[in-house]
Design a protein around this motif. Sequence first.
Motif, PDB file in Angstrom:
ATOM      1  N   LEU A 129      -8.158  59.357   1.114  1.00 25.63           N
ATOM      2  CA  LEU A 129      -7.406  60.466   1.725  1.00 25.63           C
ATOM      3  C   LEU A 129      -7.100  60.187   3.201  1.00 25.63           C
ATOM      4  CD1 LEU A 129      -9.371  63.448   0.130  1.00 25.63           C
ATOM      5  CD2 LEU A 129      -7.268  62.368  -0.670  1.00 25.63           C
TER       6      LEU A 129
ATOM      7  N   LYS B 189      -4.451  59.201   4.833  1.00 26.66           N
ATOM      8  CA  LYS B 189      -3.204  59.721   5.402  1.00 26.66           C
ATOM      9  C   LYS B 189      -3.305  61.204   5.753  1.00 26.66           C
ATOM     10  CE  LYS B 189       1.173  58.935   6.518  1.00 26.66           C
ATOM     11  NZ  LYS B 189       1.529  60.225   7.073  1.00 26.66           N
ATOM     12  N   PRO B 190      -3.718  62.107   4.825  1.00 27.15           N
ATOM     13  CA  PRO B 190      -3.839  63.514   5.222  1.00 27.15           C
ATOM     14  C   PRO B 190      -4.932  63.756   6.264  1.00 27.15           C
ATOM     15  CG  PRO B 190      -4.622  63.188   2.965  1.00 27.15           C
ATOM     16  CD  PRO B 190      -3.920  61.942   3.374  1.00 27.15           C
TER      17      PRO B 190
ATOM     18  N   ASP C  91      -3.444  62.679   9.599  1.00 29.71           N
ATOM     19  CA  ASP C  91      -2.469  63.654  10.090  1.00 29.71           C
ATOM     20  C   ASP C  91      -3.141  64.921  10.590  1.00 29.71           C
ATOM     21  OD1 ASP C  91      -0.509  61.864   9.393  1.00 29.71           O
ATOM     22  OD2 ASP C  91      -0.027  62.831   7.475  1.00 29.71           O
ATOM     23  N   SER C  92      -4.223  65.348   9.900  1.00 28.77           N
ATOM     24  CA  SER C  92      -4.896  66.599  10.255  1.00 28.77           C
ATOM     25  C   SER C  92      -5.740  66.475  11.510  1.00 28.77           C
ATOM     26  CB  SER C  92      -5.771  67.065   9.088  1.00 28.77           C
ATOM     27  OG  SER C  92      -6.511  68.222   9.426  1.00 28.77           O
TER      28      SER C  92
ATOM     29  N   ALA D  35      -6.021  67.098  -2.908  1.00 29.59           N
ATOM     30  CA  ALA D  35      -5.422  67.089  -1.577  1.00 29.59           C
ATOM     31  C   ALA D  35      -3.940  67.423  -1.628  1.00 29.59           C
ATOM     32  CB  ALA D  35      -5.628  65.719  -0.928  1.00 29.59           C
ATOM     33  N   SER D  36      -3.257  66.926  -2.675  1.00 35.20           N
ATOM     34  CA  SER D  36      -1.826  67.194  -2.814  1.00 35.20           C
ATOM     35  C   SER D  36      -1.563  68.662  -3.118  1.00 35.20           C
ATOM     36  CB  SER D  36      -1.238  66.309  -3.920  1.00 35.20           C
ATOM     37  OG  SER D  36       0.135  66.555  -4.087  1.00 35.20           O
TER      38      SER D  36
ATOM     39  N   SER E  93      -5.814  70.918  -0.215  1.00 38.99           N
ATOM     40  CA  SER E  93      -6.118  70.290   1.068  1.00 38.99           C
ATOM     41  C   SER E  93      -7.144  69.192   0.848  1.00 38.99           C
ATOM     42  CB  SER E  93      -6.679  71.328   2.056  1.00 38.99           C
ATOM     43  OG  SER E  93      -7.252  70.709   3.187  1.00 38.99           O
ATOM     44  N   TRP E  94      -7.163  68.196   1.722  1.00 40.17           N
ATOM     45  CA  TRP E  94      -8.165  67.136   1.616  1.00 40.17           C
ATOM     46  C   TRP E  94      -9.575  67.677   1.757  1.00 40.17           C
ATOM     47  CZ3 TRP E  94     -11.432  66.286   5.735  1.00 40.17           C
ATOM     48  CH2 TRP E  94     -11.035  66.781   6.974  1.00 40.17           C
TER      49      TRP E  94
END
Length: 444
Positions: A52, A54-55, A58-59, A179-180, A183-184
């Motif tokens: 995870l 990438k998310p 970004d977060s 996650a998609s 949320s992660w």
Amino acid sequence: MATNTSTLPLGPTGQLLKPQPTAPGSRAWIALSMLCFVYVLNFLSRQLPGILAKPIQDSLHLSDGQLGRIGGLYFALFYCCISIPVGWLADKTNRSKILALACAIWSAATMCCGGAGNYLQFAVGYMTVGFGEAGGVPPSYSIISDYFPPGRRGRALGLYNIGPPVGSALGIAFGASIASAFSWRYAFVFLGAVGLVAAIGVIFFVPEPPRGGLDRASEVHPSKTGFRQTLAMFASRPSLVLVALACGANQFITYGLINFAVLFLMREKHMKLNEVAVYYALVVLIGMGGGIFVSGRVIDRFTQRAKQAYALVPAASLGLALPFYLAFVWAPSWHLALPLLTCTMFLNYFYLTSAVTLVQEEVRPDQRVMSGALLLLIMNLIGLGLGPTFVGAASDFFHTNHPHQSLQMALYMLAPSYVVAISLFLALARVLRKENRTAGEIAL
């Protein structure tokens, strides 16, 4: 089923007379199944930040270098340093209870990672995951060796070592899907909750077996060896030191790759998270899982002919893997990259079962947990600690002038490690051949 050494008769010299081990019973297979499930959760917790990435990036606004240090150096320092006292304690006490406690700790820490609000909180939570996971694998290796007799351990340990690919595949499938859709953070909380339940299951389904109950009489040692004696024994055996170093070089590749593979596929090969959840999960399950499963059977077969197969098999597999790895990094699209990555992963993971089986066979029953911990200490400090850290730092370095290919260039930098690992395995083969020759001369 393990044999209780206290009820066995003694020979004229005071040596234990032991029957030939029979096929493992249902109790052994139930225990192995539970240990495999816990190892799946163990590796899933370890790989979730990479899956995870990438998310999370970004977060929490993390760089590639920060991700590399979290999943590499920071995790490895806690994981490796704690594994030694845990190994010593498990050699002295109940291994199943140590495993259950460790599972509860890393599961609770995984849940805490889901609530992290910044880089520091996430890093501390993940380091605590490493603290707990230090008590997962070494006791399990020893427990399996006391449930399965010599000649069957390679297959049993090979099945156990399917935990990483299954854990990664499930993490990709469920973690990316959760996650998609949500949320992660939910992925971390859900996984931690399952781990807490599994910790209770260990107590009920993995009773502590007698130490050395299935070993030959000559291998049974009535007294327990201390930490210093085991450390001195390990350091004095060139075969044990070399296998640990060779595995470290191998893991430098595997952890450097797997911790950034999803981010690389999404950012530079343009995969989407829902595509990762399906296709990359299959790649890991078939590639990594197939390699580990097949290697267990290959090791059991070829080591009956020559002991040096413990080293020659992983050396050959890495030589075959290198061109597939380079082609994967070069591939212009993820559609072409995935089959190349499948072949790479299949061949990259022949080392694990070979190394674990060699160490468990080479040391006495009262030294197995500690020796397994020393093996993991060396190879994880090199591979887990430095591999992801190196790739993340290299990507940050290349990002200034090559912002769209920084990870690709960083992954190319792993290629020389294949040559290093192959060279170390070949050196191990020479040592094992020399030991065989010396043992034959002594027998004569």
